[in-house]
Enzyme design. Structure first.
Site, short mmCIF file in Angstrom:
data_model
loop_
_atom_site.label_atom_id
_atom_site.label_comp_id
_atom_site.label_asym_id
_atom_site.label_seq_id
_atom_site.Cartn_x
_atom_site.Cartn_y
_atom_site.Cartn_z
N LYS A 22 31.03 52.33 -37.87
CA LYS A 22 30.23 51.37 -37.67
C LYS A 22 28.92 51.34 -38.56
O LYS A 22 28.68 50.41 -39.12
CB LYS A 22 30.02 51.17 -36.28
CG LYS A 22 29.04 50.26 -35.62
CD LYS A 22 29.25 49.72 -34.01
CE LYS A 22 29.21 51.09 -33.16
NZ LYS A 22 27.82 51.82 -33.37
N THR A 29 28.35 53.00 -41.16
CA THR A 29 28.65 52.93 -42.73
C THR A 29 29.05 51.38 -42.87
O THR A 29 28.62 51.10 -43.97
CB THR A 29 29.93 53.69 -42.79
OG1 THR A 29 29.44 55.01 -42.69
CG2 THR A 29 30.33 53.63 -44.27
N ARG A 44 19.32 52.24 -35.45
CA ARG A 44 18.78 52.92 -34.67
C ARG A 44 18.15 54.23 -35.33
O ARG A 44 18.92 54.57 -36.45
CB ARG A 44 19.64 53.54 -33.45
CG ARG A 44 19.82 52.27 -32.52
CD ARG A 44 20.61 52.71 -31.42
NE ARG A 44 21.76 52.88 -32.07
CZ ARG A 44 23.22 53.67 -31.39
NH1 ARG A 44 22.62 53.90 -30.05
NH2 ARG A 44 24.18 53.97 -31.67
N LYS A 48 28.34 65.53 -33.40
CA LYS A 48 28.52 64.63 -34.28
C LYS A 48 27.80 65.14 -35.76
O LYS A 48 28.39 64.73 -36.76
CB LYS A 48 27.67 63.16 -33.97
CG LYS A 48 28.46 62.46 -32.84
CD LYS A 48 27.69 61.43 -32.36
CE LYS A 48 27.77 60.28 -33.49
NZ LYS A 48 27.01 59.05 -33.00
N ALA A 94 23.87 54.56 -26.23
CA ALA A 94 24.63 53.40 -25.80
C ALA A 94 25.60 53.79 -24.54
O ALA A 94 25.81 52.79 -23.90
CB ALA A 94 25.43 52.63 -26.79
N PHE A 134 28.24 52.45 -30.25
CA PHE A 134 29.90 52.60 -29.62
C PHE A 134 30.46 51.21 -29.52
O PHE A 134 30.24 50.40 -30.38
CB PHE A 134 29.61 53.27 -28.33
CG PHE A 134 29.08 54.56 -28.15
CD1 PHE A 134 29.76 55.47 -28.94
CD2 PHE A 134 28.05 54.96 -27.00
CE1 PHE A 134 29.26 56.76 -28.93
CE2 PHE A 134 27.86 56.29 -27.28
CZ PHE A 134 28.19 57.25 -28.10
N PHE A 178 41.27 53.50 -45.13
CA PHE A 178 41.81 54.68 -45.30
C PHE A 178 42.87 54.74 -46.26
O PHE A 178 43.64 53.70 -46.39
CB PHE A 178 42.10 55.45 -43.93
CG PHE A 178 40.91 55.94 -43.06
CD1 PHE A 178 40.91 57.40 -43.21
CD2 PHE A 178 40.22 55.08 -42.40
CE1 PHE A 178 39.64 57.84 -42.46
CE2 PHE A 178 38.96 55.64 -41.81
CZ PHE A 178 38.76 56.88 -41.55
N TRP A 223 32.71 52.70 -48.03
CA TRP A 223 32.55 54.21 -47.75
C TRP A 223 32.80 54.66 -49.29
O TRP A 223 32.17 55.28 -49.89
CB TRP A 223 33.63 54.81 -46.82
CG TRP A 223 33.43 56.27 -46.70
CD1 TRP A 223 32.42 57.06 -45.94
CD2 TRP A 223 34.03 57.35 -47.43
NE1 TRP A 223 32.49 58.32 -46.20
CE2 TRP A 223 33.51 58.63 -47.20
CE3 TRP A 223 35.11 57.16 -48.52
CZ2 TRP A 223 34.30 59.76 -47.70
CZ3 TRP A 223 35.60 58.41 -48.96
CH2 TRP A 223 34.93 59.65 -48.37
#
Length: 555
Positions: free
Chosen positions: A71, A73, A94, A105, A273, A301, A381, A409
């Site tokens: 998200k 990215t 954020r 993470k 969140a 999220f 992907f 990405w």
């Protein structure tokens, strides 16, 4: 392919004063933190407050999975794509928390060629905002215990002190502690605990305040404890609101950095969140909307958590709303929502994809129920097939949602041009924004509205303890505020094992907390915790720094 940290470390950054100049921010309105970071002076607001707002794009996602969605990215890459198209653009995000950074993470600054930089600084301490929040929060806690020690003039019930302490780390051993041990000179013994800093009400206050005066007022309204006859005691009564506000004098100013492609990025505040309201600060978003023609922001999220709170809480307080919403998904994650094991996600499985697609469809329906146009960004992907991508696009188009393949990405802004085009068109569509509930409704009615419209459930049940808290909240007159749901991020329900689109479920509210300064009631559901723990192998074990100051393993 280079790692994210290698890409970030090779970036040639522009001096932040040059990035600011692109938004029309004068050098006198910057407070520099080195060459590549700055805070924007609050005086700058008076120069731009009468300008019309730019367009606002909210980026949200499906319920997250171990397969990853991307998200942040996507948010960064979309902003870079608009920048490439010559639009005056800013991205508002954020700040990362050190807890998940050293926990499960790792860092959080985008990925690949769609990152914000300087990445190491953003993830580690940044400009000190979280330290200011931690210190202010713990100052209030220290003052409460000192008040009890020094005679307890307010007649605080030591069994009902609502204000814990905080730390910006994952540390399960601090969830429940006893303080004041060691004799009379060391305080009054009582049970308490620690939350993570990003769950602090002061984090929410920083992120929802419109200015320093509003922040000071909100700090004073915090309910810190109850007297022995049941009266709610506010922070103002302890006479330290001014001192608390002093600690926010710099933290309240939005931070300015840049993306790898030189797009301005305002990064400020960072409530989780799943246990808080999950959005960057109102001030950073308001500043960005005055400086830029288009602002891309995100909420934590999936749309059931971050987006719902962005729309029902942040927009309600700030008085703005998005012109379009982007929902990020991956084919891999959708197949995982359809029951396919992580090890098999590279395989084509149309049955699993169709079943998992129900999660994305629910989020599209939710965004549209808010009266907002939705665009789906499929984060690409290498294992994605043309058949799978076409199937997802067809199903989304049937609901009136445009779909674009996002390759940010691997390609940066160039890989987001198709998405930017779709989002631009979506912003021209009718916008009939509405809230999920009337804030004057009862707390059960508000929670039921969220469960039914946003989660797709049947309603909410309250435990006996929560019912007792509800009765007290109503008697104290705190029930006419928005509700901030603390719920697992992994499912639309409060059971993380129920992936996809569960049906026929009910949510169990276990606890209700008053956040009078922030201006909402927190409803804790399921097994949600406000102080996370570290995993068996924390990300911290992979991190290092060499004699030349080069960091490895952070991201």
């Amino acid at each position: 392919m280079k790692t994210d940290v290698e890409i970030a470390q090779e970036a040639v950054m522009e001096p932040i004063s040059r990035i600011a100049a692109g938004l029309g921010i004068a050098e006198d309105d910057l407070e520099l933190y080195g060459k590549y970071k700055a805070k924007i002076s609050l005086d700058a607001w008076n120069k731009v407050k009468d300008r019309p707002d730019g367009k606002l794009v909210l980026v949200t996602a499906i319920n997250p999975t171990p397969a990853g969605e991307g998200k942040t990215t996507t948010s960064v890459g979309l902003a870079d794509a608009f920048h490439k198209q010559g639009k005056k653009i800013a991205v508002a995000l954020r700040e990362p928390s050190l807890g998940p950074c050293f926990g499960l993470k790792g860092g959080a600054a985008g990925g690949g060629y769609a990152q914000v930089v300087p990445m190491e600084d953003i993830n580690l301490h940044f400009t000190g905002d979280f330290h200011a929040i931690t210190t202010a929060h713990n100052l209030l806690a220290a003052v409460i215990d000192n008040h009890i020690q020094q005679g307890n003039a307010l007649d605080l019930d030591v069994r009902r002190i609502a204000w814990k302490r905080v730390l910006d780390l994952n540390d399960r051993a601090l969830r429940h502690v006893v303080i004041g041990m060691g004799g009379k000179a060391h305080g009054v013994p009582r049970e308490t605990g620690f939350d993570i800093t990003v769950a602090s009400e002061m984090m929410a206050i920083l992120c929802l305040s419109s200015d320093l005066e509003d922040l000071k007022k909100r700090l004073g309204q915090i309910v810190v404890a109850y007297t022995r006859d049941g009266r709610a005691v506010r922070a103002d009564e302890l006479n330290v609101t001014g001192a608390l506000t002093l600690l926010f004098k710099d933290a309240i100013k939005p931070n300015l950095v840049q993306t790898l492609e030189g797009t301005p990025a305002l990064i400020h505040g960072g409530p989780f969140a799943n246990i808080a309201h999950g959005c960057n600060s109102v001030m950073a978003t308001k500043f960005a909307l005055k400086f830029a023609d288009v602002v891309v922001t995100e909420a934590g999220f999936g749309a059931d958590l971050g987006a719902e709170k962005f729309l029902d809480i942040k927009c309600r307080f700030a008085g703005f709303n998005p012109d379009a919403v982007v929902i990020v998904a991956t084919v891999r994650a959708l197949k995982m929502h359809g029951g396919l094991p992580k090890a098999d996600l590279g395989k084509v499985d149309m049955a699993a994809l169709e079943k998992g697609l129900a999660n994305l469809i629910k989020h599209i329906e939710t965004v549209q129920a808010f009266g907002l146009p939705a665009v789906v960004a499929i984060n690409a992907f290498p294992t994605d097939t043309a058949e799978e991508l076409a199937f997802v696009e067809k199903k989304c188009n049937e609901l009136g949602a445009e779909v674009a393949l996002s390759e940010v990405w691997a390609k940066g802004g160039e890989g987001g041009l198709a998405l930017a085009d779709k989002v631009w068109k979506a912003m021209e569509k009718p916008n009939n924004f509405n809230f999920t509930y009337d804030v004057e409704s009862s707390i059960p009615e508000k929670i039921d509205a969220i469960v039914k419209r946003v989660y797709g459930g049947l309603g909410a049940d309250f435990t006996p303890a929560a019912k007792k808290q509800l009765k007290e909240i109503e008697e104290l007159g705190f029930d006419k505020m928005p509700v901030c749901m603390a719920k697992t991020q992994y499912s639309l329900s409060d059971d993380p094992s129920k992936m996809g689109r569960p049906e026929g479920f009910r949510i169990t509210v276990k606890e209700l907390r008053i956040s009078a300064g922030a201006g909402f009631i927190v409803a804790l559901t399921g097994d949600i915790l406000t102080m996370p723990g570290l995993p068996k192998k924390p990300a911290a074990e992979n991190m290092d720094i060499d004699v030349n100051g080069k960091i490895t393993g952070l991201f």
